[in-house]
Design a protein around this motif. Sequence first.
Motif, mmCIF file in Angstrom:
data_model
loop_
_atom_site.group_PDB
_atom_site.id
_atom_site.type_symbol
_atom_site.label_atom_id
_atom_site.label_comp_id
_atom_site.label_asym_id
_atom_site.label_seq_id
_atom_site.Cartn_x
_atom_site.Cartn_y
_atom_site.Cartn_z
ATOM 1 N N LYS A 1 0.983 -1.204 0.038
ATOM 2 C CA LYS A 1 -0.038 -0.145 0.145
ATOM 3 C C LYS A 1 0.838 1.202 0.011
ATOM 4 O O LYS A 1 1.988 1.129 0.420
ATOM 5 C CB LYS A 1 -0.961 0.009 1.128
ATOM 6 C CG LYS A 1 -2.018 -1.028 1.318
ATOM 7 C CD LYS A 1 -2.675 -0.659 2.515
ATOM 8 C CE LYS A 1 -3.800 -1.663 2.567
ATOM 9 N NZ LYS A 1 -3.813 -2.953 3.283
ATOM 10 N N LYS B 1 1.407 5.433 0.991
ATOM 11 C CA LYS B 1 1.056 6.195 2.283
ATOM 12 C C LYS B 1 -0.428 6.487 1.935
ATOM 13 O O LYS B 1 -1.054 6.779 2.848
ATOM 14 C CB LYS B 1 2.351 7.159 2.390
ATOM 15 C CG LYS B 1 2.057 7.972 3.679
ATOM 16 C CD LYS B 1 3.026 9.095 3.737
ATOM 17 C CE LYS B 1 2.687 9.996 4.849
ATOM 18 N NZ LYS B 1 3.710 11.337 4.936
ATOM 19 N N TYR C 1 -2.704 4.169 2.964
ATOM 20 C CA TYR C 1 -3.020 3.930 4.208
ATOM 21 C C TYR C 1 -3.676 5.220 4.863
ATOM 22 O O TYR C 1 -4.592 5.119 5.798
ATOM 23 C CB TYR C 1 -1.602 4.047 4.999
ATOM 24 C CG TYR C 1 -1.088 2.425 5.047
ATOM 25 C CD1 TYR C 1 -1.668 1.820 5.720
ATOM 26 C CD2 TYR C 1 -0.002 2.256 4.519
ATOM 27 C CE1 TYR C 1 -1.419 0.275 5.810
ATOM 28 C CE2 TYR C 1 0.397 0.694 4.372
ATOM 29 C CZ TYR C 1 0.206 -0.029 5.117
ATOM 30 O OH TYR C 1 0.537 -1.282 5.141
ATOM 31 N N ALA D 1 0.053 7.215 9.026
ATOM 32 C CA ALA D 1 0.338 6.549 7.604
ATOM 33 C C ALA D 1 1.579 6.373 7.082
ATOM 34 O O ALA D 1 1.938 5.273 6.579
ATOM 35 C CB ALA D 1 -0.552 7.358 6.804
ATOM 36 N N LEU E 1 2.898 3.297 8.974
ATOM 37 C CA LEU E 1 2.663 1.844 8.679
ATOM 38 C C LEU E 1 3.214 1.698 7.253
ATOM 39 O O LEU E 1 3.487 0.278 7.118
ATOM 40 C CB LEU E 1 0.908 2.079 8.352
ATOM 41 C CG LEU E 1 -0.039 2.071 9.576
ATOM 42 C CD1 LEU E 1 -1.422 2.322 9.384
ATOM 43 C CD2 LEU E 1 0.326 0.983 10.613
ATOM 44 N N HIS E 2 3.538 2.572 6.455
ATOM 45 C CA HIS E 2 3.808 2.207 5.181
ATOM 46 C C HIS E 2 5.320 2.055 5.193
ATOM 47 O O HIS E 2 5.772 0.971 4.698
ATOM 48 C CB HIS E 2 3.802 3.632 4.210
ATOM 49 C CG HIS E 2 4.434 3.671 2.806
ATOM 50 N ND1 HIS E 2 5.733 3.970 2.655
ATOM 51 C CD2 HIS E 2 3.853 2.923 1.868
ATOM 52 C CE1 HIS E 2 5.987 3.557 1.379
ATOM 53 N NE2 HIS E 2 4.964 2.863 0.772
ATOM 54 N N GLN F 1 5.591 -1.754 6.795
ATOM 55 C CA GLN F 1 5.182 -2.760 5.325
ATOM 56 C C GLN F 1 6.488 -2.952 4.657
ATOM 57 O O GLN F 1 6.829 -3.772 4.483
ATOM 58 C CB GLN F 1 4.137 -2.207 4.613
ATOM 59 C CG GLN F 1 3.999 -2.998 3.548
ATOM 60 C CD GLN F 1 2.815 -1.956 2.688
ATOM 61 O OE1 GLN F 1 1.719 -2.510 2.299
ATOM 62 N NE2 GLN F 1 3.174 -0.965 1.963
#
Length: 121
Positions: free
Chosen positions: A6, A8, A11, A37, A40-41, A44
């Motif tokens: 995904k 940013k 997210y 966000a 999280l990016h 990942q």
Amino acid sequence: MQEKMKTKKQYRNLIVREMKSLGTYKKEYNELIDIYAGMLHQYQYFEKQFEESGYQITEEYTNKAGATNQRKVPLLTAMESLRKDIISYSDRLCLNPKTLLEPPKQENKGSPLDAFLAANG
């Protein structure tokens, strides 16, 4: 089949959707949402690198004195730190079960005696 990473922005859109669904979204939170966000990016991306390394946990390291030891790979250390930050931000944005189960913190509005008298007066 491996899931596509995904962005940013994806997210961010997901976080806003989830917050709106939970009734916790406010536009004033946008800066925190952007940071969350991004974390999280980034996590990942680190997770993908960790998988590609064969989940390598330690590596040999030679220090300035010439001694060779095993140390935790820097990627794993970064992931551990990022996990803590992600949990902290998910708390602030009310995006995890813990925050949904806790009653909201009340501001201190006078003494307990005042509250008692107001309720029983």
